[in-house]
Motif scaffolding. Sequence first.
Motif, PDB file in Angstrom:
ATOM      1  N   CYS A 114       0.826  -1.213   0.000  1.00 28.36           N
ATOM      2  CA  CYS A 114       0.000   0.000   0.000  1.00 28.36           C
ATOM      3  C   CYS A 114       0.861   1.263   0.000  1.00 28.36           C
ATOM      4  O   CYS A 114       2.066   1.211   0.239  1.00 28.36           O
ATOM      5  CB  CYS A 114      -0.922  -0.018   1.209  1.00 28.36           C
ATOM      6  SG  CYS A 114      -2.071  -1.396   1.141  1.00 28.36           S
ATOM      7  N   VAL A 115       0.220   2.394  -0.210  1.00 26.95           N
ATOM      8  CA  VAL A 115       0.947   3.659  -0.329  1.00 26.95           C
ATOM      9  C   VAL A 115       1.483   4.141   1.024  1.00 26.95           C
ATOM     10  O   VAL A 115       2.341   5.007   1.079  1.00 26.95           O
ATOM     11  CB  VAL A 115       0.076   4.768  -0.954  1.00 26.95           C
ATOM     12  CG1 VAL A 115      -0.398   4.366  -2.342  1.00 26.95           C
ATOM     13  CG2 VAL A 115      -1.110   5.114  -0.074  1.00 26.95           C
ATOM     14  N   THR A 116       0.991   3.564   2.107  1.00 30.22           N
ATOM     15  CA  THR A 116       1.394   3.982   3.449  1.00 30.22           C
ATOM     16  C   THR A 116       2.631   3.260   3.964  1.00 30.22           C
ATOM     17  O   THR A 116       3.122   3.573   5.045  1.00 30.22           O
ATOM     18  CB  THR A 116       0.264   3.658   4.435  1.00 30.22           C
ATOM     19  OG1 THR A 116      -0.107   2.275   4.230  1.00 30.22           O
ATOM     20  CG2 THR A 116      -0.938   4.543   4.202  1.00 30.22           C
ATOM     21  N   GLY A 117       3.101   2.250   3.225  1.00 36.23           N
ATOM     22  CA  GLY A 117       4.188   1.416   3.716  1.00 36.23           C
ATOM     23  C   GLY A 117       3.674   0.132   4.343  1.00 36.23           C
ATOM     24  O   GLY A 117       4.431  -0.770   4.675  1.00 36.23           O
ATOM     25  N   LYS A 118       2.362   0.058   4.498  1.00 38.91           N
ATOM     26  CA  LYS A 118       1.765  -1.164   5.028  1.00 38.91           C
ATOM     27  C   LYS A 118       1.622  -2.165   3.893  1.00 38.91           C
ATOM     28  O   LYS A 118       1.397  -1.777   2.755  1.00 38.91           O
ATOM     29  CB  LYS A 118       0.386  -0.821   5.598  1.00 38.91           C
ATOM     30  CG  LYS A 118      -0.223  -1.896   6.453  1.00 38.91           C
ATOM     31  CD  LYS A 118      -1.381  -1.301   7.251  1.00 38.91           C
ATOM     32  CE  LYS A 118      -2.076  -2.383   8.050  1.00 38.91           C
ATOM     33  NZ  LYS A 118      -3.170  -1.846   8.858  1.00 38.91           N
ATOM     34  N   TRP A 119       1.778  -3.447   4.224  1.00 40.17           N
ATOM     35  CA  TRP A 119       1.457  -4.460   3.222  1.00 40.17           C
ATOM     36  C   TRP A 119       0.790  -5.652   3.872  1.00 40.17           C
ATOM     37  O   TRP A 119       0.993  -5.931   5.041  1.00 40.17           O
ATOM     38  CB  TRP A 119       2.667  -4.844   2.378  1.00 40.17           C
ATOM     39  CG  TRP A 119       3.870  -5.361   3.106  1.00 40.17           C
ATOM     40  CD1 TRP A 119       4.843  -4.619   3.702  1.00 40.17           C
ATOM     41  CD2 TRP A 119       4.239  -6.734   3.290  1.00 40.17           C
ATOM     42  NE1 TRP A 119       5.786  -5.429   4.253  1.00 40.17           N
ATOM     43  CE2 TRP A 119       5.450  -6.738   4.010  1.00 40.17           C
ATOM     44  CE3 TRP A 119       3.678  -7.955   2.903  1.00 40.17           C
ATOM     45  CZ2 TRP A 119       6.103  -7.907   4.367  1.00 40.17           C
ATOM     46  CZ3 TRP A 119       4.321  -9.124   3.252  1.00 40.17           C
ATOM     47  CH2 TRP A 119       5.524  -9.101   3.972  1.00 40.17           C
ATOM     48  N   TYR A 120      -0.062  -6.290   3.108  1.00 42.92           N
ATOM     49  CA  TYR A 120      -0.919  -7.345   3.627  1.00 42.92           C
ATOM     50  C   TYR A 120      -0.572  -8.672   2.976  1.00 42.92           C
ATOM     51  O   TYR A 120      -0.179  -8.713   1.810  1.00 42.92           O
ATOM     52  CB  TYR A 120      -2.380  -7.053   3.276  1.00 42.92           C
ATOM     53  CG  TYR A 120      -2.959  -5.820   3.924  1.00 42.92           C
ATOM     54  CD1 TYR A 120      -3.679  -5.917   5.113  1.00 42.92           C
ATOM     55  CD2 TYR A 120      -2.810  -4.565   3.342  1.00 42.92           C
ATOM     56  CE1 TYR A 120      -4.237  -4.794   5.700  1.00 42.92           C
ATOM     57  CE2 TYR A 120      -3.354  -3.437   3.924  1.00 42.92           C
ATOM     58  CZ  TYR A 120      -4.066  -3.557   5.102  1.00 42.92           C
ATOM     59  OH  TYR A 120      -4.619  -2.445   5.679  1.00 42.92           O
ATOM     60  N   VAL A 121      -0.758  -9.736   3.743  1.00 43.51           N
ATOM     61  CA  VAL A 121      -0.767 -11.074   3.160  1.00 43.51           C
ATOM     62  C   VAL A 121      -2.211 -11.553   3.215  1.00 43.51           C
ATOM     63  O   VAL A 121      -2.827 -11.563   4.280  1.00 43.51           O
ATOM     64  CB  VAL A 121       0.145 -12.038   3.934  1.00 43.51           C
ATOM     65  CG1 VAL A 121       0.123 -13.417   3.282  1.00 43.51           C
ATOM     66  CG2 VAL A 121       1.567 -11.487   3.995  1.00 43.51           C
ATOM     67  N   LEU A 122      -2.768 -11.892   2.048  1.00 44.53           N
ATOM     68  CA  LEU A 122      -4.170 -12.294   1.967  1.00 44.53           C
ATOM     69  C   LEU A 122      -4.265 -13.733   1.469  1.00 44.53           C
ATOM     70  O   LEU A 122      -3.429 -14.178   0.677  1.00 44.53           O
ATOM     71  CB  LEU A 122      -4.923 -11.378   0.985  1.00 44.53           C
ATOM     72  CG  LEU A 122      -4.798  -9.871   1.204  1.00 44.53           C
ATOM     73  CD1 LEU A 122      -5.473  -9.121   0.054  1.00 44.53           C
ATOM     74  CD2 LEU A 122      -5.417  -9.467   2.539  1.00 44.53           C
ATOM     75  N   ASN A 123      -5.271 -14.420   1.923  1.00 49.17           N
ATOM     76  CA  ASN A 123      -5.587 -15.735   1.394  1.00 49.17           C
ATOM     77  C   ASN A 123      -6.075 -15.545  -0.052  1.00 49.17           C
ATOM     78  O   ASN A 123      -7.041 -14.825  -0.293  1.00 49.17           O
ATOM     79  CB  ASN A 123      -6.685 -16.353   2.270  1.00 49.17           C
ATOM     80  CG  ASN A 123      -7.140 -17.703   1.769  1.00 49.17           C
ATOM     81  OD1 ASN A 123      -7.236 -17.920   0.568  1.00 49.17           O
ATOM     82  ND2 ASN A 123      -7.423 -18.595   2.689  1.00 49.17           N
ATOM     83  N   ALA A 124      -5.422 -16.198  -0.989  1.00 52.13           N
ATOM     84  CA  ALA A 124      -5.736 -15.943  -2.401  1.00 52.13           C
ATOM     85  C   ALA A 124      -7.135 -16.417  -2.787  1.00 52.13           C
ATOM     86  O   ALA A 124      -7.714 -15.927  -3.750  1.00 52.13           O
ATOM     87  CB  ALA A 124      -4.689 -16.606  -3.296  1.00 52.13           C
ATOM     88  N   GLU A 125      -7.682 -17.349  -2.052  1.00 47.47           N
ATOM     89  CA  GLU A 125      -9.013 -17.873  -2.361  1.00 47.47           C
ATOM     90  C   GLU A 125     -10.115 -16.867  -2.025  1.00 47.47           C
ATOM     91  O   GLU A 125     -11.002 -16.605  -2.814  1.00 47.47           O
ATOM     92  CB  GLU A 125      -9.286 -19.139  -1.534  1.00 47.47           C
ATOM     93  CG  GLU A 125      -8.650 -20.391  -2.086  1.00 47.47           C
ATOM     94  CD  GLU A 125      -9.302 -20.830  -3.381  1.00 47.47           C
ATOM     95  OE1 GLU A 125     -10.545 -20.864  -3.426  1.00 47.47           O
ATOM     96  OE2 GLU A 125      -8.553 -21.126  -4.332  1.00 47.47           O
ATOM     97  N   ASN A 126     -10.030 -16.334  -0.794  1.00 54.13           N
ATOM     98  CA  ASN A 126     -11.140 -15.510  -0.314  1.00 54.13           C
ATOM     99  C   ASN A 126     -10.699 -14.110   0.118  1.00 54.13           C
ATOM    100  O   ASN A 126     -11.505 -13.334   0.617  1.00 54.13           O
ATOM    101  CB  ASN A 126     -11.836 -16.218   0.860  1.00 54.13           C
ATOM    102  CG  ASN A 126     -10.844 -16.578   1.953  1.00 54.13           C
ATOM    103  OD1 ASN A 126      -9.752 -15.997   2.010  1.00 54.13           O
ATOM    104  ND2 ASN A 126     -11.203 -17.512   2.813  1.00 54.13           N
ATOM    105  N   LEU A 127      -9.433 -13.813  -0.062  1.00 58.01           N
ATOM    106  CA  LEU A 127      -8.842 -12.517   0.287  1.00 58.01           C
ATOM    107  C   LEU A 127      -8.933 -12.199   1.787  1.00 58.01           C
ATOM    108  O   LEU A 127      -8.824 -11.042   2.194  1.00 58.01           O
ATOM    109  CB  LEU A 127      -9.453 -11.382  -0.547  1.00 58.01           C
ATOM    110  CG  LEU A 127      -9.207 -11.482  -2.053  1.00 58.01           C
ATOM    111  CD1 LEU A 127      -9.769 -10.266  -2.775  1.00 58.01           C
ATOM    112  CD2 LEU A 127      -7.719 -11.609  -2.368  1.00 58.01           C
ATOM    113  N   GLU A 128      -9.126 -13.215   2.562  1.00 57.39           N
ATOM    114  CA  GLU A 128      -9.094 -13.037   4.012  1.00 57.39           C
ATOM    115  C   GLU A 128      -7.699 -12.578   4.418  1.00 57.39           C
ATOM    116  O   GLU A 128      -6.697 -13.062   3.883  1.00 57.39           O
ATOM    117  CB  GLU A 128      -9.386 -14.385   4.647  1.00 57.39           C
ATOM    118  CG  GLU A 128     -10.139 -14.330   5.939  1.00 57.39           C
ATOM    119  CD  GLU A 128     -10.614 -15.733   6.289  1.00 57.39           C
ATOM    120  OE1 GLU A 128      -9.831 -16.428   6.947  1.00 57.39           O
ATOM    121  OE2 GLU A 128     -11.730 -16.112   5.855  1.00 57.39           O
TER     122      GLU A 128
END
Length: 669
Positions: free
Chosen positions: A458-472
């Motif tokens: 993200c633009v804030t420096g934050k980044w996420y790991v999401l489940n590719a199936e359901n984006l959880e």
Amino acid sequence: MSGKDVTYNDEDQTLKMYLRGRPIILAAPSALAENYDISATGPKPPKKLELEWVYGYRGKDCRSNLYVLPNGELVYFVAAVAVLHNVEENTQRHYIAVLHNVEENTQRHYIGHTDDIKSLALHPNNVLVATGQCAGHNKATASPHVRIWDSETLETKAILDDGFINAVCCLSFSKSDEGSLLVAVDDSNDHTISVWDWEKSSKIIETKCSTETIVAAEFHPQQENFIVTCGKSHVGFWQFEDGALKKKMGIFGSHDKPKYINCLAFLPSGEAITGDSNGNLAVWEAGKNTITNFITDVHDGSIFCIYISKSGNVITGGGKDACLKYFDQNMEKLDEEAQVKYFDQNMEKLDEEAQLEGNFGGVRAIAEGNDSQLYIGTTRNCILQGPGEFNPIVIGHSDELWALAVDPQSDKFVTAAQDKYVRVWSADSKKLVVSKRLEDQAQSAAYSPNSAEIAVGCVTGKWYVLNAENLEELADFTDGDEPIQVIQYAPDRDLMAIGSRNNYVYLYSIGEDRVYSKLGKLTGHSSYITHIDWTSDGQNLRTNSGDYELLFWNADERSQDPHSSTTRDYDWATNTCTITFTTVGIWPSDADGTDINACDRSHNSELIASVDDFGKVNLFSYPAIQPHTLYRSYGGHSSHVTNVAFLHDDSKLITVGGNDTAIMQWNVV
Ligand SMILES: *[C@@H]1O[C@H](CO)[C@@H](O)[C@H](O)[C@H]1NC(C)=O
Ligand SMILES: *[C@@H]1O[C@H](CO)[C@@H](O)[C@H](O)[C@H]1NC(C)=O
């Protein structure tokens, strides 16, 4: 692409090229150095691209741009493409439903435009379409102009290109004389209004319309040579006669004078009706500039759209309240009402009270099919199909779009934009699979090699790991406080690299149970990280930066590897870095370094595709090692195509536009 500034040093087998005056030294891989001839011409790519699908609709800032053609196709536009979309029957209760019959869901495209389309009009014969575009980066090759084309054959019938400034914002065919005239308003300071004998491509007359924004210009359906315009503090009634356009301004008198008059239509009686920013409707005496009926508080906030249905009813659409309101021909309010707004982030319908962020936006355009099927274009670039429960049939991003990654094992790909939405699409079914709204604006994305996870920066420096199936959401991290520009997983090891706007590359390992932990960072770039490639064994990386550097790294030691004698022969798992020996040919001779935003090598290493600041998608043979290389170039996006990726099996190429927010899917044939 000429080779004028690129030289080859036979002794150390390096190329020297300049980008924005900076010299860049690129070492030739030994296998390519052997018979390297800088003056040779690189071969044409062995494949071509065919535009198959365009995801998105431009409703954010354009109006009156959705119609149903007699064959049932919807016509609308996004970026520089006019889309003819054959919609499936409305049997599907939910847009995420798996598609059973792919054939019904098809698109055709009119691709004559050279930059963003801003306006569209349907001829009274319901076959001819006029589309108007804005000026492009290069004024000589992309002037603001109008194209009139046949929606059955996609043949161009006329081009009106004379004197438009900035963009053609409003278009309307005459109705009473079977459509021989076209009125256009441009986006110049005077918002010039012009009337055309379009078949002869000849301008009959033009005059200043208003110094303020004009949002609509429409010929009266029955009264000859009568045009109504509206916009900021403006309703104009124009009579075109004796070679002159004479204007009378609409008089609000004692009625609440609005700041904006947003939309207009004509009642079956011939009276004009306008909707304004206060949520009020005004009915204007036929052929006159005085109000006969003023209806207040129709919508909570602006009225964005007025549609006269085939049955003669009036349907108004709200910009803020996202409601449809229904009236009969006498402007008596009908009980019917519809809500198009309240859906959650997965587009599940919510209670009306819970008006969350995850909605489709306000009503921008309304169109009607046979059997009273209603289509709504929204201000968040979606198209919904009703009536009753409105289901999305077109979903678009609605803010700058950079992030794109393909699933390594299936036909899926993910996009993420500054509208905060992460969306997984199926290229085969051409549908959205799942969607999620993040808290932050997204900038970059990557699939893990096992397809199980999607990382979104993200633009804030934050980044996420999401489940590719359901984006959880599985985890989130923050590295620095600047945009995460690029994310790359190592192909063969549980490692990943995060490239930041703050000039660092952060390395993470992925341990037992897919727990991510930071190993450290790579320091050495003096500008933001633009691209990252891993070697096939996951031991080394190469990175490009905003100041056109190419650096090599050892992942385990987290140190720079400056020795071209070793780095030149690394086996790269990907070629997304734009500044490499194998991508010299993708740079135009006058490139200023920011011209090429991204590139991607096909998985079979046969092709490399690049996307640039001029709205072009370019296809090359791989490796593109000659400064002069033949290539194929494709339009469709408007300026700044931001990312490109081949699908896992190289059958298709996906490209995304920045500000055009369009996702384009190309067949590689
Ligand atoms: C819709 O109705 C019109 C008028 O009857 C007809 O010409 C047109 O072909 C119909 N369209 C579809 C898709 O059935
Ligand atoms: C999008 O538009 C904004 C505002 O004009 C501009 O600052 C930005 O650079 C553009 N982005 C792209 C990717 O073209």
